[in-house]
Design a protein around this motif. Structure first.
Motif, short mmCIF file in Angstrom:
data_model
loop_
_atom_site.label_atom_id
_atom_site.label_comp_id
_atom_site.label_asym_id
_atom_site.label_seq_id
_atom_site.Cartn_x
_atom_site.Cartn_y
_atom_site.Cartn_z
N LEU A 163 -22.44 -22.44 12.30
CA LEU A 163 -23.85 -22.51 11.92
C LEU A 163 -23.89 -23.19 10.56
O LEU A 163 -23.25 -22.72 9.62
N ASN A 164 -24.60 -24.29 10.44
CA ASN A 164 -24.74 -24.98 9.17
C ASN A 164 -26.03 -24.56 8.49
O ASN A 164 -27.10 -24.63 9.10
N ASN A 165 -25.93 -24.13 7.24
CA ASN A 165 -27.08 -23.73 6.44
C ASN A 165 -28.04 -22.82 7.23
O ASN A 165 -29.21 -23.14 7.41
N PRO A 166 -27.53 -21.68 7.73
CA PRO A 166 -28.38 -20.81 8.56
C PRO A 166 -29.52 -20.19 7.76
O PRO A 166 -29.42 -19.97 6.57
N ALA A 167 -30.62 -19.93 8.44
CA ALA A 167 -31.79 -19.32 7.82
C ALA A 167 -31.46 -17.92 7.34
O ALA A 167 -30.67 -17.20 7.96
N THR A 207 -26.65 -21.53 2.08
CA THR A 207 -26.05 -22.85 1.96
C THR A 207 -24.58 -22.78 2.32
O THR A 207 -23.84 -21.96 1.79
N GLY A 208 -24.17 -23.63 3.23
CA GLY A 208 -22.77 -23.65 3.65
C GLY A 208 -22.65 -23.50 5.15
O GLY A 208 -23.59 -23.75 5.91
N GLN A 209 -21.48 -23.09 5.58
CA GLN A 209 -21.19 -23.00 7.01
C GLN A 209 -20.63 -21.63 7.37
O GLN A 209 -19.82 -21.07 6.64
N PHE A 210 -21.05 -21.11 8.50
CA PHE A 210 -20.52 -19.87 9.07
C PHE A 210 -19.77 -20.27 10.32
O PHE A 210 -20.30 -20.95 11.20
N ARG A 211 -18.49 -19.87 10.41
CA ARG A 211 -17.64 -20.25 11.55
C ARG A 211 -17.21 -19.01 12.33
O ARG A 211 -17.05 -17.94 11.77
#
Length: 117
Positions: A50-54, A31-35
């Motif tokens: 990436l928003n809420n990546p698997a 849950t969250g964002q990866f930048r």
């Protein structure tokens, strides 16, 4: 056993079953964002995300400057999961770095792929 007791027991069992079915789905994504920062084909810096990546699925980040061989850099893990970033595509190779939730790294950390716990 009365009808009321049987009905309550069946209702509780059904509720528990539904809870079991939904629990794995909730845990299957960070849950969250990866930048991360990358360079566009025009040579400008841009921020990808990436928003809420698997979870437990490798994600190859787009290579910047098509065909130029450059890589993404400066990751920021704003998810609730640990992110392991790799210099090589497909989350392979000996060069990787782990970012705990909320952590980031400098422009010097290069990456081509990422997987979340």
């Amino acid at each position: 056993m009365s009808l009321r007791t049987v009905t309550a027991a069946v209702g509780a069992a059904c509720s528990a079953f539904v809870l079991l079915l939904t629990a794995p789905g909730a845990a299957s994504a960070a849950t969250g964002q990866f930048r991360y920062t990358y360079t566009t084909d025009e040579g400008y810096d841009a921020v990808g995300f990436l928003n809420n990546p698997a979870s437990r699925q490798c994600v190859n980040l787009p290579t910047s400057g098509a065909g130029s061989g450059t890589v993404s850099r400066a990751p920021k893990n704003l998810t609730n999961s640990t992110a392991t970033v790799f210099l090589d595509a497909d989350c392979e190779g000996d060069t990787y770095y782990t970012l705990r939730p909320g952590a980031g790294a400098s422009e010097r950390l290069l990456l081509r792929s990422v997987v979340f716990s």
